[in-house]
Enzyme design. Structure first.
Site, PDB file in Angstrom:
ATOM      1  N   ASP A  25      -3.302 -18.187   3.186  1.00 56.43           N
ATOM      2  CA  ASP A  25      -4.595 -18.975   2.613  1.00 56.43           C
ATOM      3  C   ASP A  25      -4.931 -19.920   3.565  1.00 56.43           C
ATOM      4  OD1 ASP A  25      -1.986 -19.842   2.082  1.00 56.43           O
ATOM      5  OD2 ASP A  25      -2.598 -20.603   0.202  1.00 56.43           O
ATOM      6  N   LYS A  52       3.218 -15.128   3.047  1.00 58.27           N
ATOM      7  CA  LYS A  52       3.243 -15.927   2.103  1.00 58.27           C
ATOM      8  C   LYS A  52       4.325 -16.281   1.693  1.00 58.27           C
ATOM      9  CE  LYS A  52       0.284 -18.087  -1.049  1.00 58.27           C
ATOM     10  NZ  LYS A  52      -0.084 -19.569  -0.634  1.00 58.27           N
ATOM     11  N   ASP A 111     -11.504  -8.246   7.208  1.00 54.08           N
ATOM     12  CA  ASP A 111     -12.973  -8.389   6.705  1.00 54.08           C
ATOM     13  C   ASP A 111     -13.417  -9.607   7.000  1.00 54.08           C
ATOM     14  OD1 ASP A 111     -12.850  -5.686   5.721  1.00 54.08           O
ATOM     15  OD2 ASP A 111     -13.989  -6.091   3.947  1.00 54.08           O
ATOM     16  N   ASP A 114      -5.455  -6.233   5.884  1.00 52.50           N
ATOM     17  CA  ASP A 114      -6.693  -5.710   5.466  1.00 52.50           C
ATOM     18  C   ASP A 114      -7.782  -6.623   5.258  1.00 52.50           C
ATOM     19  OD1 ASP A 114      -8.586  -3.812   4.488  1.00 52.50           O
ATOM     20  OD2 ASP A 114      -7.101  -3.326   2.552  1.00 52.50           O
ATOM     21  N   TYR A 156       0.928  -1.077  -0.032  1.00 51.55           N
ATOM     22  CA  TYR A 156      -0.022  -0.067  -0.151  1.00 51.55           C
ATOM     23  C   TYR A 156       0.793   1.455  -0.017  1.00 51.55           C
ATOM     24  CZ  TYR A 156      -4.016  -3.066   1.020  1.00 51.55           C
ATOM     25  OH  TYR A 156      -5.170  -3.797   0.850  1.00 51.55           O
TER      26      TYR A 156
END
Ligand SMILES: NC(=O)c1ccc[n+]([C@@H]2O[C@H](COP(=O)([O-])OP(=O)(O)OC[C@H]3O[C@@H](n4cnc5c(N)ncnc54)[C@H](O)[C@@H]3O)[C@@H](O)[C@H]2O)c1
Length: 355
Positions: free
Chosen positions: A225, A192, A253, A249, A141
């Site tokens: 994941d 990851k 959610d 982020d 970001y």
């Protein structure tokens, strides 16, 4: 008399305005006038469309320095308006605060208040109670990148994932220190690194090194994941999760969904010892704006988080207890099973707080 705490209030766009008004009503009901002074700012899409200003003093950084010198905390709603397609005001105000004020720890509690709110079967409040620490000033970001041959069939788009030893170390340390301070035993780092070997290799090495310093904490790792699957399959196993900007982020959610939806989720953007910023996790939800239907609880819990951060702990606890009552008695908006409007839900909670 001790000096009053100073809070800058920036409701922003859409439902941000409505939920912040609700949270202010609740804080006022705590009888905080003698302790806190609120100063309101109209930085938003409306303001940007009127005079082109996003945050006064954005370009030379003086606006952020003023926030730091004049306020103890910043209380923010949400930004995003279909009339500003570039989203430039959100980028400059919200990401501006996070990046230019170096608010490196995005702290997002994931706490289920009532069984009825969780979309998973047979999951109780004690099963969903963990906190995500999202790195807030680096990663994907950072706006480092560019395009080449844009609009042609040979177009190239690059977006860099920026990870520094300093940035990675301080967020991992913050999460480990939080665990220690709050009696939590488990800290999980997610990345990851199996494919993003350079960027997330740094996370792996740093986490391993710091883990050795915190032998009282059980540290572990999951690829992001696998973590998403586990958050749904068995959220009981988590206490503290630390991760990079983008994964934080996304997984929060999913965390919000476990709590009853985006309308329930609170967050803080923190740099210890500096002026920090607090905001509900949700956005401006344009289709809901102006209809008195948005859930104000995420913003109200954010207010409690901010008060706790500022040392106004008793009032923070009163607010949290009143929110719990509202949820249990369905004195809420429709998204979490009630039939009240935004204002009415906030007023009901304010009344409980005042009693
Ligand atoms: N921190 C922020 O300011 C922030 C965060 C996310 C999105 N945004 C912006 O908000 C705008 C809308 O984005 P979006 O639709 O992806 O995300 P959103 O969070 O605004 O809405 C996503 C979904 O959640 C629901 N929702 C969100 N908050 C709610 C609440 N308080 N009560 C009930 N339901 C709620 C909405 O109805 C919608 O279905 C965009 O401009 C986006 O850039 C801003």
């Amino acid at each position: 008399m001790s000096k009053k705490l100073r809070i800058a209030v920036v409701p922003g766009d859409g439902i941000g305005k409505e939920v912040i008004a609700g949270a202010l009503a609740v804080m006022t009901a705590c009888g905080l006038e003698s302790k806190i002074e609120f100063t309101h700012f109209d930085w938003s899409a409306d303001r940007y469309l009127k005079d082109g200003i996003t945050l006064p003093g954005y370009a030379d950084g003086s606006g952020f320095r003023k926030l730091e010198s004049d306020f103890d905390a910043i209380f923010v709603g949400a930004f995003g308006d279909p009339r500003v397609a570039s989203n430039i005001h959100a980028k400059e105000i919200l990401l501006g605060m996070r990046f230019k004020m170096d608010l490196y720890a995005n702290v997002r509690p994931v706490k289920l208040l009532d069984e009825s709110l969780c979309p998973l079967k047979g999951v109780n409040p004690q099963d969903v109670d963990f906190t995500v620490f999202r790195e807030n000033t680096e990663g994907l970001y950072c706006d480092v990148g560019g395009t080449f041959k844009q609009g042609s069939p040979d177009e190239v788009a690059l977006q860099e994932d920026v990870n520094t030893r300093k940035g990675v170390e301080r967020i991992i340390r913050y999460a480990l220190d939080y665990a220690r301070k709050h009696g939590k035993k488990k800290v999980l780092m997610t990345d990851k690194s199996n494919v993003m070997t350079y960027a997330h290799g740094l996370w792996q090495r740093t986490f391993k090194e710091l883990s050795a310093e915190y032998s009282d904490i059980q540290t572990s790792h999951m690829y992001v994941d696998a973590l998403c699957m586990q958050m749904v399959r068995d959220p009981r196993q988590f206490e503290v999760i630390v991760t990079n900007n983008m994964f934080g982020d996304i997984i929060t959610d999913l965390g919000a969904a476990l709590q009853g939806g985006l309308g329930m989720a609170a967050s803080g953007n923190i740099h210890p010892g500096k002026t920090s910023m607090f905001e509900p996790v949700h956005g401006s939800a344009p289709p809901l704006a102006g209809k008195n239907v948005a859930n104000p609880i995420g913003a109200i819990l954010t207010a409690a988080m901010m008060l706790d951060h500022l040392g106004v702990a008793a009032e923070a606890q009163r607010i949290e207890a009143s929110v719990l009552k509202a949820v249990q008695q369905k004195k809420t908006t429709a998204d979490v099973g009630g039939s009240l409007g935004t204002r009415e839900c906030a007023e009901w909670i304010a009344q409980q707080v005042a009693e």
